[in-house]
Motif scaffolding. Structure first.
Motif, short mmCIF file in Angstrom:
data_model
loop_
_atom_site.label_atom_id
_atom_site.label_comp_id
_atom_site.label_asym_id
_atom_site.label_seq_id
_atom_site.Cartn_x
_atom_site.Cartn_y
_atom_site.Cartn_z
N GLU A 95 -37.09 -67.80 -35.82
CA GLU A 95 -36.91 -66.34 -35.94
C GLU A 95 -38.24 -65.62 -35.75
O GLU A 95 -38.30 -64.59 -35.07
N HIS A 98 -39.15 -65.73 -32.15
CA HIS A 98 -38.29 -64.79 -31.42
C HIS A 98 -38.82 -63.36 -31.54
O HIS A 98 -38.94 -62.64 -30.54
N ILE A 157 -40.07 -61.14 -28.35
CA ILE A 157 -39.37 -59.88 -28.05
C ILE A 157 -40.39 -58.73 -28.03
O ILE A 157 -40.32 -57.83 -27.21
N ARG A 184 -35.89 -62.87 -21.36
CA ARG A 184 -35.30 -62.09 -22.45
C ARG A 184 -34.80 -63.11 -23.46
O ARG A 184 -33.64 -63.52 -23.44
N GLY A 234 -33.49 -65.28 -26.62
CA GLY A 234 -32.52 -65.17 -27.70
C GLY A 234 -32.57 -66.47 -28.48
O GLY A 234 -33.28 -67.39 -28.11
N VAL A 235 -31.85 -66.54 -29.57
CA VAL A 235 -31.77 -67.76 -30.36
C VAL A 235 -30.38 -68.34 -30.18
O VAL A 235 -29.40 -67.72 -30.59
N ASP A 236 -30.30 -69.49 -29.55
CA ASP A 236 -29.04 -70.17 -29.32
C ASP A 236 -28.72 -71.03 -30.54
O ASP A 236 -29.32 -72.07 -30.75
N ARG A 237 -27.80 -70.57 -31.36
CA ARG A 237 -27.47 -71.27 -32.61
C ARG A 237 -26.85 -72.65 -32.37
O ARG A 237 -26.82 -73.47 -33.27
#
Length: 171
Positions: A144, A147, A151, A159, A161-164
């Protein structure tokens, strides 16, 4: 600065006692928050979590150092087309530092080693090194925070993102 949770707590206790002698009363929790900030963490909970993780890694390293020599960490070779574009992404955006560069001659392809937080990668303009489209998974303690860092930088080629559902990501 303190490296273990116990040392950080001891520092908070000493800070609180010193301030009390100077007629400045603060709670132990406030002292812990101040120590966390001095260590560069956002708050005590983050500091305690990371200090605990570091203690675990340090004790694991001590156990590992008692074993016979073994393999080191792999170094992925990532194929790049243009070192200026690659450096913009890996160095300026992701925060890797260039450890060394090599060219057989000035106009020949670049081969470079980059590192950040113990992660080492090689970038190569040489035909046949690495495979375009490959993926390299790098474990990150606080995805996090990374990230948020990325960003905030903005990059024309990414761009994030966090891929869960990615390997190793906690829900």
């Amino acid at each position: 600065m303190p490296l273990t949770i116990d040392e950080a707590k001891r520092s908070a206790r000493v800070l609180r006692e010193d301030l009390q002698r100077r007629s400045h009363d603060i709670s132990h929790g406030q002292a812990l928050e101040i120590v966390a900030h001095q260590l560069g963490y956002a708050d005590w909970n983050t500091a305690a979590s990371r200090l605990d993780s570091q203690q675990h890694l340090d004790s694991q390293h001590r156990l590992d150092s008692q074993r016979p020599p073994d393999w080191g960490s792999p170094v992925p070779v990532i194929r790049i087309q243009d070192h200026a574009t690659a450096y913009d992404f890996y160095v300026e955006y992701l925060g890797f530092a260039v450890q060394w560069e090599h060219r057989f001659e000035p106009e020949l392809p670049l081969y470079a080693r980059l590192a950040r937080s113990g992660v080492v990668i090689d970038l190569s303009e040489h035909y046949g090194d690495g495979t375009p489209g490959s993926a390299v998974w790098i474990p990150v303690r606080d995805v996090e925070a990374l990230h948020v860092e990325l960003i905030g930088k903005r990059n024309a080629h990414s761009r994030p993102g966090v891929d869960r559902s990615a390997p190793g990501v906690r829900p």
